[in-house]
Motif scaffolding. Structure first.
Motif, PDB file in Angstrom:
ATOM      1  N   PHE A  13      -3.754  14.718   8.497  1.00 16.93           N
ATOM      2  CA  PHE A  13      -4.221  16.028   7.941  1.00 16.93           C
ATOM      3  C   PHE A  13      -3.229  17.095   7.706  1.00 16.93           C
ATOM      4  CE2 PHE A  13      -8.839  16.525   8.069  1.00 16.93           C
ATOM      5  CZ  PHE A  13      -9.206  15.204   8.608  1.00 16.93           C
ATOM      6  N   THR A  14      -1.995  17.121   8.356  1.00 22.41           N
ATOM      7  CA  THR A  14      -0.953  18.133   8.109  1.00 22.41           C
ATOM      8  C   THR A  14      -0.586  17.480   6.797  1.00 22.41           C
ATOM      9  OG1 THR A  14      -0.537  18.176  10.394  1.00 22.41           O
ATOM     10  CG2 THR A  14       1.233  18.988   8.864  1.00 22.41           C
ATOM     11  N   ALA A  15      -0.274  16.237   6.534  1.00 19.82           N
ATOM     12  CA  ALA A  15       0.435  15.806   5.431  1.00 19.82           C
ATOM     13  C   ALA A  15      -0.497  16.262   3.995  1.00 19.82           C
ATOM     14  CB  ALA A  15       0.602  14.188   5.135  1.00 19.82           C
ATOM     15  N   PHE A  16      -1.800  16.151   4.130  1.00 23.58           N
ATOM     16  CA  PHE A  16      -2.447  16.515   2.971  1.00 23.58           C
ATOM     17  C   PHE A  16      -2.719  18.050   2.963  1.00 23.58           C
ATOM     18  CE2 PHE A  16      -3.245  12.774   0.951  1.00 23.58           C
ATOM     19  CZ  PHE A  16      -3.462  11.866   1.696  1.00 23.58           C
ATOM     20  N   GLU A  17      -2.770  18.680   4.041  1.00 23.62           N
ATOM     21  CA  GLU A  17      -2.995  20.074   4.274  1.00 23.62           C
ATOM     22  C   GLU A  17      -1.942  20.988   3.665  1.00 23.62           C
ATOM     23  OE1 GLU A  17      -5.932  21.788   5.731  1.00 23.62           O
ATOM     24  OE2 GLU A  17      -4.926  23.299   4.508  1.00 23.62           O
ATOM     25  N   SER A  18      -0.582  20.245   3.843  1.00 17.55           N
ATOM     26  CA  SER A  18       0.628  21.004   3.268  1.00 17.55           C
ATOM     27  C   SER A  18       0.695  20.901   1.874  1.00 17.55           C
ATOM     28  CB  SER A  18       1.940  20.608   4.005  1.00 17.55           C
ATOM     29  OG  SER A  18       1.550  19.430   4.891  1.00 17.55           O
ATOM     30  N   VAL A  19       0.209  20.084   1.362  1.00 14.25           N
ATOM     31  CA  VAL A  19      -0.021  20.196  -0.318  1.00 14.25           C
ATOM     32  C   VAL A  19      -1.268  20.800  -0.806  1.00 14.25           C
ATOM     33  CG1 VAL A  19       1.845  18.438  -0.926  1.00 14.25           C
ATOM     34  CG2 VAL A  19      -0.651  17.726  -0.551  1.00 14.25           C
ATOM     35  N   ASP A  20      -2.017  21.320   0.053  1.00 18.34           N
ATOM     36  CA  ASP A  20      -3.366  21.933  -0.138  1.00 18.34           C
ATOM     37  C   ASP A  20      -4.216  21.008  -0.861  1.00 18.34           C
ATOM     38  OD1 ASP A  20      -1.626  25.044  -1.292  1.00 18.34           O
ATOM     39  OD2 ASP A  20      -2.867  24.774   0.494  1.00 18.34           O
TER      40      ASP A  20
ATOM     41  N   PHE B  73       0.840  -1.025   0.025  1.00 23.76           N
ATOM     42  CA  PHE B  73      -0.181   0.055   0.066  1.00 23.76           C
ATOM     43  C   PHE B  73       0.805   1.266  -0.096  1.00 23.76           C
ATOM     44  CE2 PHE B  73      -3.596   2.505   0.529  1.00 23.76           C
ATOM     45  CZ  PHE B  73      -3.336   3.633   1.492  1.00 23.76           C
ATOM     46  N   GLU B  74       0.735   2.135  -0.792  1.00 24.75           N
ATOM     47  CA  GLU B  74       1.380   3.226  -1.049  1.00 24.75           C
ATOM     48  C   GLU B  74       0.564   4.490  -1.324  1.00 24.75           C
ATOM     49  OE1 GLU B  74       5.230   3.032  -0.173  1.00 24.75           O
ATOM     50  OE2 GLU B  74       4.091   5.050   0.335  1.00 24.75           O
ATOM     51  N   ILE B  75       1.087   5.592  -0.877  1.00 27.54           N
ATOM     52  CA  ILE B  75       0.285   6.853  -1.317  1.00 27.54           C
ATOM     53  C   ILE B  75       1.251   7.771  -2.148  1.00 27.54           C
ATOM     54  CG2 ILE B  75      -0.961   9.025  -0.610  1.00 27.54           C
ATOM     55  CD1 ILE B  75      -1.205   7.449   2.202  1.00 27.54           C
ATOM     56  N   PHE B  76       0.853   8.233  -3.621  1.00 25.60           N
ATOM     57  CA  PHE B  76       1.809   8.812  -4.271  1.00 25.60           C
ATOM     58  C   PHE B  76       1.424  10.350  -4.387  1.00 25.60           C
ATOM     59  CE2 PHE B  76       4.673   5.675  -5.292  1.00 25.60           C
ATOM     60  CZ  PHE B  76       4.195   4.564  -5.207  1.00 25.60           C
ATOM     61  N   ILE B  77       2.197  11.397  -3.952  1.00 26.56           N
ATOM     62  CA  ILE B  77       1.870  12.667  -4.145  1.00 26.56           C
ATOM     63  C   ILE B  77       2.738  13.296  -5.243  1.00 26.56           C
ATOM     64  CG2 ILE B  77       1.430  14.943  -3.040  1.00 26.56           C
ATOM     65  CD1 ILE B  77       0.806  13.755  -0.428  1.00 26.56           C
ATOM     66  N   ASP B  78       2.215  13.786  -6.299  1.00 21.15           N
ATOM     67  CA  ASP B  78       3.092  14.025  -7.363  1.00 21.15           C
ATOM     68  C   ASP B  78       4.096  12.931  -7.906  1.00 21.15           C
ATOM     69  OD1 ASP B  78       2.745  17.614  -6.517  1.00 21.15           O
ATOM     70  OD2 ASP B  78       1.649  16.446  -7.868  1.00 21.15           O
ATOM     71  N   GLY B  79       3.803  11.842  -7.625  1.00 18.85           N
ATOM     72  CA  GLY B  79       4.594  10.775  -8.214  1.00 18.85           C
ATOM     73  C   GLY B  79       5.471  10.298  -7.093  1.00 18.85           C
ATOM     74  N   GLU B  80       5.758  10.927  -5.859  1.00 21.31           N
ATOM     75  CA  GLU B  80       6.573  10.744  -4.765  1.00 21.31           C
ATOM     76  C   GLU B  80       5.856   9.836  -3.711  1.00 21.31           C
ATOM     77  OE1 GLU B  80       9.666  11.489  -7.090  1.00 21.31           O
ATOM     78  OE2 GLU B  80       9.945  10.712  -4.582  1.00 21.31           O
ATOM     79  N   PRO B  81       6.222   9.252  -2.859  1.00 19.60           N
ATOM     80  CA  PRO B  81       5.504   8.469  -1.838  1.00 19.60           C
ATOM     81  C   PRO B  81       5.560   9.423  -0.833  1.00 19.60           C
ATOM     82  CG  PRO B  81       7.158   7.001  -2.644  1.00 19.60           C
ATOM     83  CD  PRO B  81       7.508   8.208  -3.281  1.00 19.60           C
ATOM     84  N   ALA B  82       4.250   9.555  -0.179  1.00 23.48           N
ATOM     85  CA  ALA B  82       4.062  10.407   0.953  1.00 23.48           C
ATOM     86  C   ALA B  82       4.660  10.231   2.069  1.00 23.48           C
ATOM     87  CB  ALA B  82       2.372  10.499   1.326  1.00 23.48           C
ATOM     88  N   GLN B  83       5.147  11.339   2.667  1.00 20.82           N
ATOM     89  CA  GLN B  83       5.993  11.108   3.936  1.00 20.82           C
ATOM     90  C   GLN B  83       5.224  11.245   5.159  1.00 20.82           C
ATOM     91  OE1 GLN B  83       9.229   9.935   3.907  1.00 20.82           O
ATOM     92  NE2 GLN B  83       9.058   9.947   1.467  1.00 20.82           N
ATOM     93  N   PHE B  84       5.330  10.643   6.216  1.00 21.40           N
ATOM     94  CA  PHE B  84       4.584  10.701   7.534  1.00 21.40           C
ATOM     95  C   PHE B  84       5.367  10.643   8.399  1.00 21.40           C
ATOM     96  CE2 PHE B  84       0.262  10.790   5.546  1.00 21.40           C
ATOM     97  CZ  PHE B  84       0.365   9.612   4.488  1.00 21.40           C
TER      98      PHE B  84
END
Lengths: 210, 286
Positions: free
Chosen positions: B211-218, B149-160
Motif C-alpha cells: 500500500f505504501t508503494a502505491f500511496e506514495s505515488v498517489d 513478473f515486474e511492476i513499472f511505475i513511470d517506466g521504472e521497476p517499483a521498489q519494495f
C-alpha cells in the motif's frame, strides 16, 4: 455581569480563541525553515525548489482554509494535507523520515485538522529526536461502529504521566482531542513508551452527531 | 489540441505556457498578456482550452471568459488565481476548472484530463485532440507478466521493502481483480500451513509495504479493499496478461500475437495453474 456585558465577554473569548488557533497554525518557525531550504534549493536543485514551493503553498493554503471550516472533511483531504507536510519535512530533515500507509478504508469523514497535528507531533517530538530518523505508520481499520485511525511512530516516546509542557504542539493536540470528543462516540487514546515510540488512536464514529 | 493562456503578468504568462507545454508537448500553446489579443485569437482559431487569470488589471478574467464563451460556448475555460474568492462566479460561467497558483504540471494535468466539454467526434480535430489527452496521465503503471513478473511505475521497476511484496501483487494480478482473503494469500506465499499465526504479522508488513508503494505515488486506486479482502482494480493499470486475454476474446477466430506462455510469471511456481489454462486456451482455439 448583565446580558450585554456577558455577550461581549463571550465574543471576546471566541475571538481570542480564534486568534490563538490562527497563530498556532501560522507556525512561523516551520515557515521560515521551509523558505530557507527553498532558498538553497533554488541554486542547487531548481526542480526540487519548484516542487517545494508548490507543496509549501498547498500546505499553507490548507492550513488557512481549515480555520474557516467547521465540522467534517473527507479523510482523503486530511491525508493530502499530511502528505504535503511530510514532503516539506523531508526536504529539511536529512536524517531519514519514512511514512507508511495501511488504509483499510479511506472513504469516511473526520473533523478538520485532526490527522495533521498528530503526525506533526510524531515527527517533531518522536522522530526528529532520533539520530537516524524513523518511521510514521498511518493505519485505518473498519469496525462495526466506526473507523479506527492510528498514527504510530518509532520515535523517542514520552512519559504519558508527566504534565504536558504548555507549548504550541500541546495546544494542537488538545484541539484534536476537543474536536474528536465533540463527536458522539469519538475517542482519542495516546500510548507511549520511552525509547520505543508513541501510538495515537482516534475512534471516529460512523453516526456523526455534532 | 489548441490551448491559449492569458495572464497580464509576463512572468506568469510565460511560466504557464511552459508548464502547459511540459504536460502536453504536442499541443499548440499560445500565450497572451493582453486580453484583447487573446479574444481576437480565440475568435479566429477556436481553441479547445483557455487558461485565464482572474485578477487582471485591465479586464477581469471572468468577463474575458464570458466573451469567449459567447463566441464558442464549448470552449473549456480554466481559471487561475491566488485567491479562492471567485469559485461561485467561475461556476456560474460553467468553467471547466479552477487552479490555485502556483500553477504546477500536476494541476494542469488534472484539469486537462477532466475537461468539461469534450470535442465532438464530427470535428476534424477530434482524433488528434483525443490522442493528446490519452497521452497524458498520472503516474503510469504497467505490469509485465510474460517474462519475469515486474511492476513499472513511470517506466521504472517499483521498489519494495520486502521481496515477497511483489509476489503478493503478482498473485492479485493472476486472480484478475477477484477479491482475495488474507488466508488465501498467506497460503500461496507460504506453503507451510502449520506456522500460519507467525506469518500473520509478516503478512501485515507486506500489505503495508504494498500500500505504501502505491500511496506514495498517489496511485492507491490500484488496490481495492473490501470486507477484509484485497484485489487489484483491473482498469487502473496496464497489463500484458489482461491485454492478451482481451485480444483473445475480441478475435475468437483470428490469430493474435502470441506471448511466450511458458514465461507467464516465470518466477512463481503457483502460476503453473494459469500457465496450464493459457496453454489449453490456445489448444482449443486452433
Amino acid at each position: 455581569m448583565d446580558q450585554t456585558a456577558q455577550m461581549t465577554e463571550q465574543e471576546r473569548k471566541i475571538s481570542e480563541m480564534k486568534t490563538r488557533l490562527m497563530l498556532s497554525q501560522m507556525q512561523p518557525h516551520f515557515l521560515y525553515n521551509c523558505l530557507n531550504s527553498i532558498y538553497y534549493l533554488c541554486g542547487s536543485d531548481p526542480e526540487k525548489a519548484q516542487q517545494a514551493v508548490a507543496d509549501f503553498s498547498d500546505y499553507l493554503r490548507a492550513n488557512m482554509d481549515s480555520l474557516g471550516k467547521e465540522g467534517l472533511v473527507p479523510f482523503r483531504e486530511e491525508l493530502t494535507h499530511v502528505k504535503k507536510y511530510i514532503a516539506l519535512e523531508k526536504m529539511r530533515f536529512e536524517r531519514g523520515l519514512q511514512v507508511k500507509y495501511d488504509l483499510e478504508s479511506d472513504d469516511f469523514e473526520i473533523p478538520v485538522l485532526t490527522l495533521q497535528p498528530i503526525v506533526e507531533n510524531a515527527v517533531k517530538h518522536g522522530i526528529e529526536k532520533r539520530p537516524n530518523g524513523g518511521t510514521v505508520t498511518i493505519t485505518t481499520e473498519e469496525q462495526d461502529d466506526g473507523i479506527l485511525l492510528t498514527v504510530q511512530d518509532d520515535g523517542v516516546g514520552f512519559d504519558v504521566n508527566a504534565p504536558y509542557p504548555a507549548n504550541r504542539t500541546h495546544i494542537g493536540i488538545r484541539g484534536v482531542r476537543e474536536r474528536i470528543e465533540r463527536l458522539e462516540g469519538g475517542q482519542m487514546f495516546i500510548e507511549s513508551q520511552i525509547g520505543i515510540g508513541t501510538t495515537v488512536v482516534l475512534k471516529i464514529p460512523l453516526k456523526r452527531l455534532i | 489540441m489548441d490551448i491559449i493562456v492569458c495572464d497580464d503578468e509576463k512572468l506568469a504568462e510565460e511560466g504557464l505556457v511552459s508548464t502547459v507545454r511540459g504536460v502536453m508537448p504536442e499541443a499548440k500553446v499560445l500565450g497572451f498578456t493582453l486580453p484583447a489579443d487573446a479574444l481576437n485569437y480565440a475568435e479566429k482559431n477556436k481553441p479547445e482550452v483557455a487558461f485565464l487569470d482572474i485578477n487582471m488589471r485591465e479586464i477581469n478574467g471572468l468577463v474575458l471568459a464570458e466573451r469567449m464563451k459567447e463566441m464558442n460556448p464549448r470552449i473549456n475555460i480554466i481559471f487561475t488565481t491566488g485567491y479562492s474568492a471567485y469559485t461561485s462566479q467561475a461556476m456560474d460561467i460553467h468553467a471547466s476548472g479552477y487552479i490555485m497558483k502556483p500553477v504546477t504540471e500536476d494541476k494542469v494535468r488534472r484539469e486537462l484530463m477532466d475537461l468539461r466539454y469534450q470535442i465532438s467526434s464530427e470535428d476534424p480535430k477530434s482524433d488528434s485532440v483525443k490522442k493528446d489527452i490519452n497521452r497524458i496521465s498520472g503516474h503510469e503503471i504497467w505490469v509485465r507478466t510474460f517474462g519475469n513478473f515486474e511492476i513499472f511505475i513511470d517506466g521504472e521497476p517499483a521498489q519494495f521493502q520486502y521481496s515477497k511484496t511483489k509476489e503478493f501483487f503478482a498473485y492479485l494480478v493472476d486472480r484478475r481483480g477477484a477479491l482475495v482473503s488474507n488466508e488465501e494469500i498467506m497460503d500461496v506465499l507460504w506453503e507451510d500451513r502449520d506456522t500460519q499465526t507467525s506469518h500473520l504479522s509478516y503478512f501485515k508488513n507486506l500489505r503495508t509495504d504494498l500500500f505504501t508503494a502505491f500511496e506514495s505515488v498517489d496511485r492507491a486506486d490500484v488496490l481495492i479493499r473490501q470486507r477484509g479482502k484485497i484485489g487489484v482494480r483491473k482498469d487502473a493499470f496496464g497489463c500484458d496478461y489482461f491485454d492478451y486475454l482481451e485480444s483473445l476474446s475480441k478475435n475468437p477466430d483470428r490469430p493474435v500475437h502470441l506471448p511466450l506462455i511458458a514465461d507467464y510469471m516465470s518466477q512463481y511456481s503457483w502460476a503453473e495453474l494459469t500457465r496450464g489454462s493459457l496453454q489449453n486456451m490456445l489448444y482449443y482455439r486452433a
